[in-house]
Design an enzyme around this catalytic site. Sequence first.
Site, mmCIF file in Angstrom:
data_model
loop_
_atom_site.group_PDB
_atom_site.id
_atom_site.type_symbol
_atom_site.label_atom_id
_atom_site.label_comp_id
_atom_site.label_asym_id
_atom_site.label_seq_id
_atom_site.Cartn_x
_atom_site.Cartn_y
_atom_site.Cartn_z
ATOM 1 N N GLU A 27 32.804 11.201 -13.244
ATOM 2 C CA GLU A 27 32.771 10.293 -14.709
ATOM 3 C C GLU A 27 32.924 11.326 -15.662
ATOM 4 O OE1 GLU A 27 29.014 8.208 -15.316
ATOM 5 O OE2 GLU A 27 30.442 7.677 -17.899
ATOM 6 N N ASN A 72 28.776 4.488 -17.554
ATOM 7 C CA ASN A 72 28.952 3.935 -19.150
ATOM 8 C C ASN A 72 30.183 4.062 -20.032
ATOM 9 O OD1 ASN A 72 26.481 3.037 -18.066
ATOM 10 N ND2 ASN A 72 25.578 4.739 -19.624
ATOM 11 N N ASN A 172 32.056 -1.469 -15.615
ATOM 12 C CA ASN A 172 30.323 -1.092 -14.607
ATOM 13 C C ASN A 172 29.417 -1.852 -16.037
ATOM 14 O OD1 ASN A 172 29.518 1.722 -13.768
ATOM 15 N ND2 ASN A 172 28.925 1.655 -15.675
ATOM 16 N N GLU A 173 28.593 -1.669 -15.139
ATOM 17 C CA GLU A 173 27.315 -2.840 -15.600
ATOM 18 C C GLU A 173 27.309 -3.135 -16.746
ATOM 19 O OE1 GLU A 173 24.625 1.229 -16.054
ATOM 20 O OE2 GLU A 173 24.713 1.202 -13.467
ATOM 21 N N TYR A 244 18.765 4.654 -8.731
ATOM 22 C CA TYR A 244 18.474 5.839 -9.142
ATOM 23 C C TYR A 244 17.038 5.611 -9.188
ATOM 24 C CZ TYR A 244 22.707 6.788 -11.224
ATOM 25 O OH TYR A 244 24.209 6.674 -11.611
ATOM 26 N N GLU A 292 27.061 3.661 -6.879
ATOM 27 C CA GLU A 292 25.901 4.962 -8.208
ATOM 28 C C GLU A 292 24.587 4.449 -6.846
ATOM 29 O OE1 GLU A 292 25.751 4.459 -11.924
ATOM 30 O OE2 GLU A 292 28.034 3.622 -12.646
ATOM 31 N N GLN A 354 26.249 11.834 -9.832
ATOM 32 C CA GLN A 354 28.002 12.285 -9.560
ATOM 33 C C GLN A 354 28.477 13.948 -8.719
ATOM 34 O OE1 GLN A 354 28.935 11.615 -13.649
ATOM 35 N NE2 GLN A 354 28.030 10.363 -14.182
HETATM 36 O O1 AHR Z 1 25.802 8.132 -13.559
HETATM 37 C C1 AHR Z 1 25.124 7.732 -14.682
HETATM 38 C C2 AHR Z 1 25.238 6.767 -15.267
HETATM 39 O O2 AHR Z 1 23.819 5.867 -14.995
HETATM 40 C C3 AHR Z 1 26.373 6.270 -15.229
HETATM 41 O O3 AHR Z 1 27.846 6.303 -16.329
HETATM 42 C C4 AHR Z 1 26.214 4.358 -15.315
HETATM 43 O O4 AHR Z 1 26.527 3.745 -15.125
HETATM 44 C C5 AHR Z 1 24.711 4.760 -14.569
HETATM 45 O O5 AHR Z 1 23.640 3.601 -15.728
#
Ligand code: AHR
Length: 511
Positions: A27, A72, A172-173, A244, A292, A354
Amino acid sequence: MSHARITIDRDFSIADVPRRLFGQFVEHMGRCVYTGIYEPGHPAADARGFRTDVLELVRELGPTVVRYPGGNFVSGYRWEDGVGPVADRPVRIDGAWHTIETNAFGLHEFMDWSREAEVEVMEAINLGTRGVEEARALVEYANHPGGTYWSDLRRRNGAEDPFDIKLWCLGNELDGPWQIGHKTAHEYGRLAQETAKAMKLVDPTIELVAVGSSSRQMPTFGTWEHTVLTHAYDEVDYVSMHAYYQEHDGDVASFLGDAVDMDAFIDGVVATIDAVKAAGKHTRQVDISFDEWNVWYQSGLDSEDQPHQVEKAWREHPRLIEDAYNVTDAVVVGTFLHSLLRHGDRVKIANQAQLVNVIAPIRSEEGGPAWRQTIFWPFARMARMAQGRILRLAVSSTKTPTTRHGDVDDVDAVATWDEESGRLALFVANRSLDGEATVDLDLYGLRATAVRSAEVLTVPEDGDRLTANLVGAPDAVGLRPLDGVALDDGAVRLTLPALSWSAVEFDVARS
Ligand code: AHR
């Protein structure tokens, strides 16, 4: 002392290993691109500014596919800013990460880099501030051979041949209130449907990922997927998942068991996809792109890591979320890879987030070295060794009580069998913090004839479970030979150190 019995039958398998499960994510965030993969002027940079020291580590890590350019970031990005002569590219504000984006690195640079890294490209489009028109223009720019406005612009910009990008993320999201251009499920579902249709009219061979939930904790989780797919089921090929995890308040037992949550999250999304499929009388199958996932210490960030503090100066490539990973994190990451692999019948793509510096397996310093974090190792071994068929394991293990997941197996494992090479790969974690685990392997239809390799990642002799690989000690944690593998007349017994992740490869014959 923990104990497990693992039963493997050659005829009970899940799916072919989807090689796209071993994906990563680049990213425009923090120092992932700038001073991560790209740093003109660095002693190891090539003529295009690509850091060859980082590239070497990326090839060793072995990702098959890399998602780009966000995240993001993509929800406010104009892809046209990143093509054409670099001197003419505009400098912009990136609101997502409160950063100055120079656009020195863009689509052509990423395509060149991905060829060097030997990875497939997964391109995300902006459905936050943009829509159908910009998306179909980008597909024409990237994939149309020539003779049209956008494809000829690509050729004038130096790429005669089409990029032929097959995998595309439809935003994305967009379920998240923090996202630029956040939408309701109805708004996004219709937009995704129409954008997908228009993109496939330009290139019918592409595969499309609809945005799913940003996490299992989102209040709209479940209804979001249901609504979006009710609109777009026929146009899309995958729905995304993001997750996450981190250790909360010293509750290490729950953290070590977080793959249980990942398993349940995946099962929930599969159920939702299949409910829409049944209700809509669809015949084709939509699968999952877990694009992700990682360990990310989101609570307890220091102020440098808070991207949305408007009082902070606008800067180019600030240091953002450069988590230093320890032994415990590496064992947990190993179990996340197990979870993805054992769902390989439905999870067909996955991207660890990432690749460099930003919650990453690889770290680099500006003008300085690049090195492997602890979480590099499970990914690198599984990306290389998980080949052929995923086998369905029956694991019977001693358990540890946890606050968040109930009783969790001490031993977590997954295996693949590659008939062509005659290799069985077993990936196995011992989550127990205070004792070795013995594991007996019962093989049916296969006979182990030799141990090809056996490696383990565990607490180093001069360290503890929090030991990490830092710039001054980049090799504090790594893989070492696993001594405790006994093969006796086809019977296999492993002895695993406390808090460890191992990769063991056997030669096997049919029996
Ligand atoms: O990977 C970091 C961020 O986490 C990304 O930009 C977003 O898609 C997610 O919230």
